[in-house]
Scaffold this motif. Structure first.
Motif, PDB file in Angstrom:
ATOM      1  N   ILE A  50      29.600  43.713  26.110  1.00 20.83           N
ATOM      2  CA  ILE A  50      28.190  43.896  25.796  1.00 20.83           C
ATOM      3  C   ILE A  50      27.965  43.592  24.319  1.00 20.83           C
ATOM      4  CG2 ILE A  50      26.271  45.524  25.684  1.00 20.83           C
ATOM      5  CD1 ILE A  50      27.552  47.082  27.923  1.00 20.83           C
ATOM      6  N   LEU A  72      28.400  55.787  38.489  1.00 21.97           N
ATOM      7  CA  LEU A  72      27.395  54.884  37.949  1.00 21.97           C
ATOM      8  C   LEU A  72      26.832  55.456  36.652  1.00 21.97           C
ATOM      9  CD1 LEU A  72      25.455  52.453  38.181  1.00 21.97           C
ATOM     10  CD2 LEU A  72      23.960  53.894  39.548  1.00 21.97           C
ATOM     11  N   GLY A  73      26.882  54.682  35.588  1.00 24.57           N
ATOM     12  CA  GLY A  73      26.405  55.127  34.284  1.00 24.57           C
ATOM     13  C   GLY A  73      27.440  55.864  33.467  1.00 24.57           C
ATOM     14  N   THR A 121      31.464  50.945  30.224  1.00 24.58           N
ATOM     15  CA  THR A 121      30.402  51.594  30.989  1.00 24.58           C
ATOM     16  C   THR A 121      30.379  51.074  32.415  1.00 24.58           C
ATOM     17  OG1 THR A 121      29.085  51.800  28.975  1.00 24.58           O
ATOM     18  CG2 THR A 121      27.929  52.084  31.053  1.00 24.58           C
ATOM     19  N   ASN A 122      30.324  51.969  33.371  1.00 19.74           N
ATOM     20  CA  ASN A 122      30.264  51.586  34.778  1.00 19.74           C
ATOM     21  C   ASN A 122      28.799  51.379  35.188  1.00 19.74           C
ATOM     22  OD1 ASN A 122      30.660  51.116  37.469  1.00 19.74           O
ATOM     23  ND2 ASN A 122      31.261  53.200  37.973  1.00 19.74           N
ATOM     24  N   ASN A 123      28.339  50.128  35.203  1.00 21.28           N
ATOM     25  CA  ASN A 123      26.990  49.787  35.640  1.00 21.28           C
ATOM     26  C   ASN A 123      27.007  49.215  37.050  1.00 21.28           C
ATOM     27  OD1 ASN A 123      25.672  50.637  33.313  1.00 21.28           O
ATOM     28  ND2 ASN A 123      26.073  48.726  32.269  1.00 21.28           N
ATOM     29  N   SER A 124      27.981  49.622  37.831  1.00 18.28           N
ATOM     30  CA  SER A 124      28.104  49.172  39.218  1.00 18.28           C
ATOM     31  C   SER A 124      27.983  50.386  40.130  1.00 18.28           C
ATOM     32  CB  SER A 124      29.456  48.494  39.447  1.00 18.28           C
ATOM     33  OG  SER A 124      30.476  49.467  39.534  1.00 18.28           O
ATOM     34  N   LEU A 139      30.049  45.314  36.183  1.00 23.21           N
ATOM     35  CA  LEU A 139      28.927  44.889  37.014  1.00 23.21           C
ATOM     36  C   LEU A 139      29.439  44.291  38.316  1.00 23.21           C
ATOM     37  CD1 LEU A 139      26.855  42.923  34.343  1.00 23.21           C
ATOM     38  CD2 LEU A 139      26.312  45.166  35.251  1.00 23.21           C
ATOM     39  N   GLU A 181      32.074  47.529  23.121  1.00 23.04           N
ATOM     40  CA  GLU A 181      31.599  48.036  24.406  1.00 23.04           C
ATOM     41  C   GLU A 181      31.609  46.940  25.466  1.00 23.04           C
ATOM     42  OE1 GLU A 181      27.852  50.532  26.288  1.00 23.04           O
ATOM     43  OE2 GLU A 181      27.813  49.958  24.191  1.00 23.04           O
ATOM     44  N   GLN A 189      30.982  46.384  29.930  1.00 24.54           N
ATOM     45  CA  GLN A 189      30.335  46.973  31.090  1.00 24.54           C
ATOM     46  C   GLN A 189      30.926  46.398  32.368  1.00 24.54           C
ATOM     47  OE1 GLN A 189      26.170  46.119  31.468  1.00 24.54           O
ATOM     48  NE2 GLN A 189      26.417  43.954  31.045  1.00 24.54           N
TER      49      GLN A 189
END
Length: 129
Positions: free
Chosen positions: A125, A68-69, A36-39, A114, A110, A112
Motif C-alpha cells: 500500500i 476482515l480489517g 492488513t486483511n482486506n479480504s 485482497l 504496509e 494489504q
C-alpha cells in the motif's frame, strides 16, 4: 478567596495532565511491517520469513486469527531485506509471495491482502513516516 480556590484547582489539573503525557500508549512504534486483511478470508496465521543471507532465516508467526480489517504486525530490522509473506487461511490453501524492501528508521511499511479475479494477492500500500 474563591479565585484562589479556582486557581489552585486548575494548577492541579494541569499537573495531572502533564504527568499522563509521559506514558507512551502507542504500541505500533515497535512494529514497522503491517499487513492488513482486506479480504473476506479468515486467516489462521500470517508468517513472515526474513532471509538475512548466508542461510540465516528469521521466522515471525502470528497465531491469532486475523479477520476482515485485522492487521498483522511484525518488527523488522532496518535495512534492505528479502522476505516472504505466507498466508494460512482457514479452510483454504496457503498463499505466499516474496518481497524486497528497504526498512528505514521511523517508517512503517504496509501491505494489504485482497482477492482479485478469484486469486488472493498481497500488495504494497505505502510506507508511512
Amino acid at each position: 478567596m474563591l479565585l484562589i480556590v479556582l486557581l489552585s484547582g486548575c494548577e492541579k489539573n494541569n499537573a495531572d495532565i502533564s504527568n499522563n503525557t509521559d506514558v507512551d500508549v502507542t504500541d505500533d512504534q515497535e512494529y514497522n511491517l503491517l499487513i492488513t486483511n482486506n479480504s473476506p478470508l479468515f486467516l489462521k496465521s500470517v508468517v513472515v520469513t526474513v532471509d538475512e543471507g548466508n542461510d540465516v532465516q528469521i521466522n515471525s508467526l502470528i497465531d491469532s486469527n486475523i479477520k476482515l480489517g485485522g492487521v498483522a504486525k511484525f518488527p523488522i530490522d532496518n535495512g534492505k531485506h528479502l522476505f516472504k509473506v505466507t498466508l494460512n487461511p482457514k479452510d483454504n490453501y496457503s498463499v505466499s509471495k516474496e518481497f524486497k524492501e528497504e526498512f528505514k528508521a521511523g517508517e512503517i511499511v504496509e501491505y494489504q491482502i485482497l482477492i482479485e479475479q478469484n486469486e488472493v494477492s498481497i500488495q504494497k500500500i505505502k510506507a508511512i513516516k
